[in-house]
Design an enzyme around this catalytic site. Sequence first.
Site, short mmCIF file in Angstrom:
data_model
loop_
_atom_site.label_atom_id
_atom_site.label_comp_id
_atom_site.label_asym_id
_atom_site.label_seq_id
_atom_site.Cartn_x
_atom_site.Cartn_y
_atom_site.Cartn_z
N ASP A 130 0.77 -1.26 0.00
CA ASP A 130 0.00 0.00 0.00
C ASP A 130 0.80 1.31 0.00
O ASP A 130 1.80 1.42 0.72
CB ASP A 130 -0.84 0.10 1.28
CG ASP A 130 -1.57 -1.16 1.63
OD1 ASP A 130 -1.48 -2.14 0.89
OD2 ASP A 130 -2.21 -1.16 2.69
N GLU A 148 -10.46 -2.23 4.47
CA GLU A 148 -9.10 -1.76 4.71
C GLU A 148 -8.93 -0.36 4.10
O GLU A 148 -9.71 0.07 3.25
CB GLU A 148 -8.08 -2.72 4.07
CG GLU A 148 -8.15 -4.14 4.64
CD GLU A 148 -7.07 -5.08 4.13
OE1 GLU A 148 -6.49 -5.81 4.94
OE2 GLU A 148 -6.81 -5.11 2.91
C1 FRU Z 1 -3.92 -3.54 2.73
C2 FRU Z 1 -3.33 -4.00 4.04
C3 FRU Z 1 -3.66 -3.04 5.16
C4 FRU Z 1 -2.53 -3.26 6.13
C5 FRU Z 1 -1.36 -3.50 5.20
C6 FRU Z 1 -0.33 -4.44 5.76
O1 FRU Z 1 -3.30 -4.09 1.62
O2 FRU Z 1 -3.79 -5.31 4.34
O3 FRU Z 1 -4.93 -3.25 5.72
O4 FRU Z 1 -2.32 -2.16 6.96
O5 FRU Z 1 -1.91 -4.04 4.02
O6 FRU Z 1 0.78 -4.53 4.94
#
Ligand code: FRU
Length: 521
Positions: A58, A240
């Site tokens: 992300d 998320e």
């Molecule tokens: C989204 C996610 C978020 C988390 C991160 C962990 O892709 O699952 O919810 O904070 O990736 O790497």
Amino acid sequence: MIPFRKIVPLFFIPLFIVSCKQNKKSDTPLKQEMPVATYEEPYRPQFHFSPPKYWMNDPNGLVYHQGVYHLFYQYYPEDIEWGPMHWGHATSKDLLKWEHRPIALFPDEHGYIFSGSAVVDSANTTGFGTEANPPLVAIFTYHDPEGEKDGKKDFQTQGIAYSLDNGDSWTKYQGNPVIGNDGIKDFRDPKVFWDDRSEKWVMALVAGDHLQLWGSQDLKSWHKMSEFGRGKGAHGGVWECPDLFKLKVAGTEEEKWVLLISINPGGPNGGSGTQYFVGDFDGERFTSDQTERKWIDLGTDNYAGVTYNNAPNDERIFIGWMSNWAYAQDTPTDTWRSAMTLPRTLSLQKMGAEYTLFNYPVSQLSELVETGDAQDKVLEVATKDTIPFDHLNQAQIAFKTTSKDYVLSFKNTMGEELVLTMANTQQLFLLDRVVSGKTDFKEAFANTIQQMPVDQLPEGEYEVRVLVDRSSVEVFLNKGQYVMTAQVFPSEHYNLLAVENTGASPLEMKALKINKIKGIW
Ligand code: FRU
């Protein structure tokens, strides 16, 4: 539930402790030695951001400050698979060319550093800086792998850190975590912004499959204000990476609030996807009477996208992670994994009674377009045309048309093709990567043709714009009303564009342009 990918092998734990202590890359031997990044590696994007090496997911902490766009990102600097998360860091003056910076945030005794946001604390509400030198404050999720392993439910909490030198160095707040956890297993990804109307910081935070909104005067002490999302929108997986922001409805003085929510799984074409809600926010509560499910991008590879805080001219700029958890860890690259979408400007349009969120590449992208001659093409009914173009793997194809019956195929000499179809009778746009190149690394990658309903496309002329960058394709119809983003891994560059008219009248492609896009590395 924390997906399988997030169960960290015990193997990593000592490594994690070492990196906490030393606050630098550990001297535990790397799992594999990586060559120096050249940006010439097979499949390496040429005009998209990708990390020099190792694993990225992300975008985090998107914030503009003192002439600099910051891009932090979920980063595991030891391997090309997901692992103990850090915040990698890059900066840009124009959102096109990026400079790699040292890792900004390392795991510590509270856990890995998961996704979050960053703000400019202009009034120095935290007291971390001064009004003359306001701090940049990062707000992120701590993920405690030990708690997770022990089967606890409270292993995700929220923490903050600040920088007084525009992102070069970071100090974690002593009072972390600033929000604890009462037993919600998925409790993460804080997006914080300053709300002028209620004169406070507001945090959008996901909890399981709904949203919570929290408020604060100083980014340290938070109170929960409201919840949103039970029974609203898609719930095929965990929510998320929320984002909440205000946009003017184009051509009016009306203002609406937009909530972005990434969801995994449960995306419109399988695996990960990002839905949005248009509604109102009164400083405490977000409400929306939207009944339809809406997605910012109908392709498989635009996830966890969020927008810049503090961008100049009130622009709302979005960047997404160009991958999908259904196969992200299996894509056929060797030294790094995955890239970000092009930065895109968001705008809101009212179409009938509905609000639609448009997303379209930032205007400065035109600086990277190598000039070429425009052509007008008219294909008679039931005819095909083939246009050879050596740089089709790093190109923009754009034209205007009124037709809704055509097929565009990107081909190479090995018989591989990426096929884009506008199918009027079904009111669908299709993206078919079934024989686009390497696909056998994971079944979920190319097992179906991706579909996008396009029933609200204008009756008259509209623009078709496609950007291909070695291992990705981004399609924008009618300036971002309909968008599809997908990864592709052709065994050899595409170098032939085949156009087919499938309608009952001639296909007119006005101002057709195929241009090479300059590399940024
Ligand atoms: C989204 C996610 C978020 C988390 C991160 C962990 O892709 O699952 O919810 O904070 O990736 O790497």
